[in-house]
Design a protein around this motif. Sequence first.
Motif, PDB file in Angstrom:
ATOM      1  N   ALA A 115       0.745  -1.187   0.062  1.00 14.02           N
ATOM      2  CA  ALA A 115      -0.118   0.148  -0.103  1.00 14.02           C
ATOM      3  C   ALA A 115       0.758   1.270  -0.009  1.00 14.02           C
ATOM      4  O   ALA A 115       0.677   2.137   0.801  1.00 14.02           O
ATOM      5  CB  ALA A 115      -1.019  -0.107   1.192  1.00 14.02           C
ATOM      6  N   GLN A 116       1.797   1.401  -1.137  1.00 13.72           N
ATOM      7  CA  GLN A 116       2.717   2.728  -1.079  1.00 13.72           C
ATOM      8  C   GLN A 116       2.028   3.411  -2.175  1.00 13.72           C
ATOM      9  O   GLN A 116       1.512   2.989  -3.263  1.00 13.72           O
ATOM     10  CB  GLN A 116       3.933   2.100  -1.297  1.00 13.72           C
ATOM     11  N   VAL A 117       2.273   4.511  -2.087  1.00 12.51           N
ATOM     12  CA  VAL A 117       1.672   5.668  -3.182  1.00 12.51           C
ATOM     13  C   VAL A 117       2.505   5.027  -4.419  1.00 12.51           C
ATOM     14  O   VAL A 117       3.642   4.793  -4.179  1.00 12.51           O
ATOM     15  CB  VAL A 117       2.068   6.819  -2.956  1.00 12.51           C
ATOM     16  N   PRO A 118       1.946   4.876  -5.686  1.00  8.84           N
ATOM     17  CA  PRO A 118       0.513   5.443  -5.887  1.00  8.84           C
ATOM     18  C   PRO A 118      -0.466   3.963  -5.864  1.00  8.84           C
ATOM     19  O   PRO A 118      -1.485   4.416  -6.194  1.00  8.84           O
ATOM     20  CB  PRO A 118       0.749   5.848  -7.263  1.00  8.84           C
ATOM     21  N   LEU A 119      -0.036   3.167  -5.143  1.00  5.47           N
ATOM     22  CA  LEU A 119      -1.178   1.966  -5.225  1.00  5.47           C
ATOM     23  C   LEU A 119      -1.448   1.699  -3.809  1.00  5.47           C
ATOM     24  O   LEU A 119      -2.027   0.881  -3.253  1.00  5.47           O
ATOM     25  CB  LEU A 119      -0.458   0.445  -5.724  1.00  5.47           C
ATOM     26  N   GLN A 120      -1.754   2.868  -2.950  1.00  2.72           N
ATOM     27  CA  GLN A 120      -2.185   2.598  -1.741  1.00  2.72           C
ATOM     28  C   GLN A 120      -3.566   2.632  -1.360  1.00  2.72           C
ATOM     29  O   GLN A 120      -3.960   2.470  -0.238  1.00  2.72           O
ATOM     30  CB  GLN A 120      -1.587   3.969  -1.045  1.00  2.72           C
ATOM     31  N   SER A 121      -4.481   3.053  -2.475  1.00  4.28           N
ATOM     32  CA  SER A 121      -5.746   3.467  -2.303  1.00  4.28           C
ATOM     33  C   SER A 121      -6.709   2.115  -1.637  1.00  4.28           C
ATOM     34  O   SER A 121      -7.763   2.362  -0.870  1.00  4.28           O
ATOM     35  CB  SER A 121      -6.382   3.891  -3.528  1.00  4.28           C
ATOM     36  N   TRP A 122      -6.062   0.919  -1.632  1.00  2.00           N
ATOM     37  CA  TRP A 122      -7.133  -0.119  -1.251  1.00  2.00           C
ATOM     38  C   TRP A 122      -6.857  -0.493   0.329  1.00  2.00           C
ATOM     39  O   TRP A 122      -7.871  -1.098   0.762  1.00  2.00           O
ATOM     40  CB  TRP A 122      -6.528  -1.496  -1.914  1.00  2.00           C
ATOM     41  N   LEU A 123      -5.769   0.015   0.941  1.00  2.00           N
ATOM     42  CA  LEU A 123      -5.635  -0.321   2.447  1.00  2.00           C
ATOM     43  C   LEU A 123      -6.644   0.417   3.449  1.00  2.00           C
ATOM     44  O   LEU A 123      -7.400  -0.245   4.213  1.00  2.00           O
ATOM     45  CB  LEU A 123      -4.316  -0.004   2.976  1.00  2.00           C
ATOM     46  N   GLY A 124      -7.261   1.653   2.957  1.00  2.00           N
ATOM     47  CA  GLY A 124      -8.223   2.164   3.858  1.00  2.00           C
ATOM     48  C   GLY A 124      -9.603   1.380   3.726  1.00  2.00           C
ATOM     49  O   GLY A 124     -10.287   1.184   4.746  1.00  2.00           O
ATOM     50  N   ASP A 125      -9.661   1.200   2.526  1.00  2.00           N
ATOM     51  CA  ASP A 125     -11.076   0.423   2.285  1.00  2.00           C
ATOM     52  C   ASP A 125     -11.123  -1.167   2.923  1.00  2.00           C
ATOM     53  O   ASP A 125     -12.205  -1.762   3.401  1.00  2.00           O
ATOM     54  CB  ASP A 125     -11.423   0.232   0.816  1.00  2.00           C
ATOM     55  N   ALA A 126      -9.715  -1.655   2.968  1.00  2.00           N
ATOM     56  CA  ALA A 126      -9.749  -2.991   3.652  1.00  2.00           C
ATOM     57  C   ALA A 126     -10.255  -3.166   4.904  1.00  2.00           C
ATOM     58  O   ALA A 126     -10.394  -4.168   5.451  1.00  2.00           O
ATOM     59  CB  ALA A 126      -8.155  -3.332   3.464  1.00  2.00           C
ATOM     60  N   MET A 127     -10.296  -1.872   5.581  1.00  2.00           N
ATOM     61  CA  MET A 127     -10.870  -2.009   6.981  1.00  2.00           C
ATOM     62  C   MET A 127     -12.140  -2.552   7.052  1.00  2.00           C
ATOM     63  O   MET A 127     -12.716  -2.569   8.281  1.00  2.00           O
ATOM     64  CB  MET A 127     -10.466  -0.526   7.714  1.00  2.00           C
ATOM     65  N   GLU A 128     -12.832  -2.768   6.192  1.00  2.00           N
ATOM     66  CA  GLU A 128     -14.125  -3.335   5.955  1.00  2.00           C
ATOM     67  C   GLU A 128     -14.183  -4.588   6.505  1.00  2.00           C
ATOM     68  O   GLU A 128     -15.074  -5.204   7.116  1.00  2.00           O
ATOM     69  CB  GLU A 128     -14.855  -3.346   4.500  1.00  2.00           C
ATOM     70  N   GLY A 129     -12.957  -5.230   6.636  1.00  2.00           N
ATOM     71  CA  GLY A 129     -12.871  -6.693   7.131  1.00  2.00           C
ATOM     72  C   GLY A 129     -12.908  -6.742   8.749  1.00  2.00           C
ATOM     73  O   GLY A 129     -12.777  -5.641   9.142  1.00  2.00           O
ATOM     74  N   PRO A 130     -13.101  -8.037   9.315  1.00  2.00           N
ATOM     75  CA  PRO A 130     -13.090  -7.902  10.540  1.00  2.00           C
ATOM     76  C   PRO A 130     -11.595  -7.458  11.292  1.00  2.00           C
ATOM     77  O   PRO A 130     -10.626  -7.748  10.588  1.00  2.00           O
ATOM     78  CB  PRO A 130     -13.019  -9.547  11.008  1.00  2.00           C
TER      79      PRO A 130
END
Lengths: 523, 648, 99
Positions: free
Chosen positions: B230-245
């Motif tokens: 999740a480093q710039v510029p491919l970092q955008s997924w990590l925040g959304d990944a908090m949808e997991g348990p």
Amino acid sequence: MSFPLLTATAALPAIGAVATAAVPAARRSAAKWLALLVSLATLALAITVLVRFDPDGTRYQLTESHAWIKDFGVRYELGVDGIAVALIALTAVLIPFIILAGWHDADPLETGSRRWRPTQGFFALILAVEAMVVISFEATDVFLFYIFFEAMLIPMYFLIGGFGDRAHEHGEEAAATQRSYAAVKFLLYNLVGGLIMLAAVIGLYVVAGNFSLQEIAQARTNGSLHMATSTERWLFLGFFFAFAVKAPLWPLHTWLPNAMQESTAPVAVLITAVVDKVGTFAMLRFCLQLFPEASKWATPVILVLALISIVYGALLAVGQRDIKRLVAYASISHFGFIIMGIFAMTSQGQSGATLYMVNHGISTAALMLVAGFLISRRGSRLIGDYGGVQKVAPVLAGTFLIGGLATLSLPGLAPFVSEFLVLVGTFTRYPAIGVIATFGIVLAALYVLVLYQRTMTGPVKPEVSAMPDLRARELVVVAPLIVLLIFLGVYPKPVTDIVNPAVKQTMSDVHKSDPKPEVEAAK
Amino acid sequence: MENLIAPLIAAPLLGAAVLLLGGRRLDRVGHWVGTLLSATSFVFGLILFADLLGKDAEHRTLTQHLWTWISVGSFQADVTFRLDQLSMTFVLLITGVGSLIHLYSVGYMEHDERRRRFFGYLNLFLAAMLLLVLADNYLLLYVGWEGVGLASYLLIGFWQHKPSAATAAKKAFLVNRVGDMGLSIAIMLMFTTFGSFAFGPVLSHTGDTSEGKLTAIGLMLLLAACGKSAQVPLQSWLGDAMEGPTPVSALIHAATMVTAGVYLIVRSGAVFNAAPDAQLAVTVVGAVTLLFGAIVGCAKDDIKKALAGSTMSQIGYMVLAAGLGPIGYVFAIMHLVTHGFFKAGLFLGAGSVMHGMNDEVDMRRYGGLRKYMPVTFITFGLGYLAIIGFPGLSGFFSKDKIIEAAFAKGGTEGWILGGAALLGAAITAFYMTRVMLMTFFGEERWRNQPTRSPQAPSAEPAAEHRGEHAEPHPHESPKVMTIPMIVLAVGSVFGGAFFSIGDRFLHWLEPVTGHSEGDSPLSAAAVTGATMVCLVIGVAIAWAQYGRKPVPVVAPRGSLLTRAARRDLLQDDFNHVVLVRGGEHLTRSLVYVDHTLVDGVVNGTAAGFGGLSGRLRRLQNGFARSYAVSMFGGAALLVAATLLMRAV
Amino acid sequence: MNPVNYLYLAALLFTIGATGVLIRRNAIVVFMCIELMLNACNLAFVAFSRMHGNLDGQIIAFFTMVVAAAEVVVGLAIIVSLFRTRHSASVDDASLMKL
């Protein structure tokens, strides 16, 4: 005179087809069991071929040769190399699953209805296709190959046009119209290809004086048969066109989505996993062996077309709203990989392409057959009609996901090995094309995951809330395919061992060797 | 002893297979099976560790060859494992933290009807992650690499009846696939350059090829690392990944999987050492991400997303250190390990808070929780002190070393990178203090707030089943959850000191990664002093803003930067407009083109022949005399043609 | 006499016959014109046979006569039955043989 094993492998399903068709109308289920039994017996024969075949032996093995039409030098000549053995095994493995998956696809619509659906015909036609595909893989006489390459269209035409999905959003009449459109399109496309190939076959006879693949190839290598450059190129194009239609290669692909969309899922699998493989197989066996120089001449154009197929097929798969069309476009993308691997002219590319044919057959069968089970439950092919299936039918969703993951070439499943080999094989010779083709793996993830998300996850739609999970028969179909996918993903050696020597031969036919690495680091 | 490596991976793999195929019968024991197999793997790891410690530093590499995976021509891929100091470190971290989180999940997922499947996925993740760090060649590493991606996909989307979770899972997989593309191109480049992609041949021959090739390989590896870590510029997924348990966020999206990129770069150190341009790119990515993540972390009100921003930022530190070359490799890994402890602890603490607060994630609805959750408060607090680099705790040792190493890079680059790292330390202190103050101190804002905040719907739908929509009754979590938190807190406190005293960690890893001191323009004491100053400033600002004044329950509008940071610095908006919308238009227009143009040509040809035959049909008018005319005309033409040919 | 003159005559007869076939509607007249064309061809065959000094042309002339006789039998029968059913001997009235 030993036992004609290859003839038997092709003849058994042919006889089975006749026998199945002859079962009286009242004993419908007997026809199903007979067809299944015949396909299993064929599988046993195919396994015997596999066992008897010696990968390190001569190029063509288990050969049979009889004079047929003496005046034209046409012979009944059969023989298999490693590539053919692998594909015969694939065909023989898939047919029982196709029959089992289509167990109820040709049942009468309603009991006592006058709309009689010829159950016997359905299974007889599947067996007939199997017989013709198998003999196409075995034939080493160009004319013999041509006959079955074309004859295959007849049973396929009836399978596509005669048996569609039970449920259709616009009613039975519209379904019949669309089915016949798809079937005619399939037939005409392939007939045009076949016709051009026929011209090339005759041309080849005029130049070479016989139809024997081995004799012509040998004469070409030792220089006793000289072809003018332009002659060779025209003949190559004639053959290649037919195979590119069947494979299918962009822009000759538009028959496939229609045919797969309108036919039942097992028939769609038959088209894409079995019949289309004859096209790519024939590129390896006939185009490269008979016309090595012309093949090299055409390589840049073919690679670009294959690349377009990969990206274009994947992009179109993303944009589809119909599950079966989506799988069809995904297959077009995968055929792009196969053709790219063949014409990269490296051993990784060609072994990868052959492996890809096998793996694509299994993975598409897994994905498409589960999709067929799904469609038969809800009565719709539209992605938007599903949602939340995972909650209702977890096993179905799980198998669908595995099929999807195989389609997107997840490492650990079989298609990854072949896709990576094709990419590496292409990259070593054409880095730019290899890099662009790698985009295909991102797009594959996109269409598979979008499909999975829209159908399987999210809130449960009321229409699917009563959906039953996979039944025993359906599990019997899917489970072995998944086991195969995992096994060949972890241990592809059994296939590569058979294929590698044959690919080495093909590479020497076209006088190509693998590019050497810059640094010889591997010791 | 090397025969123990395969069972290390096989144990969790067996767990995954048993739990996922076992069906409902295993529902009652499944979670213990999963935890037990994870612990088994940890025990195997300890045995191997003891074995390695018993050897000389130079002979601490074990390899186990299982079978030849792919063999075509010169393309040889083996299933071979390699256990050296670097992979050993990871094995202990993965199985250790992994086992603790399994234990924690037993409590956390207690009310979820699909708990067995959850443990199956967790075990699958462990197996894939172990494969990733134990592989002896890049292709096998790739299998683990995508395997953890799959496990991450399954776990982020674990509550997949929620569309947001399913979308987040898909996004994570897709963004990772972009990175994977980099890894596969890197492997292909290695194959064409070295004829192999096993660690041994590639990493020992980097001197024999051109720098350009190595830079290309390095950049592709960096792309892969960006996706996974999740480093710039491919970092955008990590925040959304908090949808997991939350246990998933702790294990996969904080402690282990997201650090795989750092592992990849450190493992490929030889490539980067010989390609300074690629190294520079790595440091730039690390520095940018450490600031990016920190800024995003400052603005988030969702406790998990604030921690996710922090994770991104801390991995930025590691990537920065890994980009510094031999000066930084050891410290990158050291920070990775200490971060594994304190960030996993922080996430578990956050999960414990959510567990007691009806799965509320909005920190503006917390406050004053220290009285109600003493254990969570203390463990979270220790993790907090560790991450901001409070002297003596583990984050202090590892982060300080990275900042020193950044300055030691030398030249203008050194000053810029060091400055960025210092600034990052200040921001870290700020946002972590903010999280701490908003959650455990201040007034009890959750009182009289029975309805949940509309803009942040619950991430944990289990609450909906339990019907807990009334005012929350904060309570301490059960022992099965607090014990892992305590263990991790102990690691957060003492880990750094344990590694640093006598440079234990340095001596342990040096044979694999190499080490050089660099040439620092500042003394170590000066750097430490500067870091302390930054720390104090950050804490002070946070105190001034969130400690002295009451925190409003509804977020104020905030400055332009705050609003941008809340939206992940507009990166998602950019993605949406350019990639999603653009992609939709592209596919839609291609569908149109395929239908009208490509298929149109085909159908047009068919229609053309149909029309032509319609015209030709008119010639058949049934009048015998018109047929006769055409026959005479044809005959006349033939005669004329014959005469003409003769004349010529 | 120069045998070429016979060819001229044959050409003339053929042209008359052809014109008749094309412009007359009465089936009987058309039929007679066809006979005229056949006989013009016969004349040409015989003349060529004489000119080249071999018998092939004359043999073909006999063939033609046999065929013409057979044709008369069939053709007249068709015309008669056509006239019976449609009360017309015009060829343009019998235009049913079309797609």
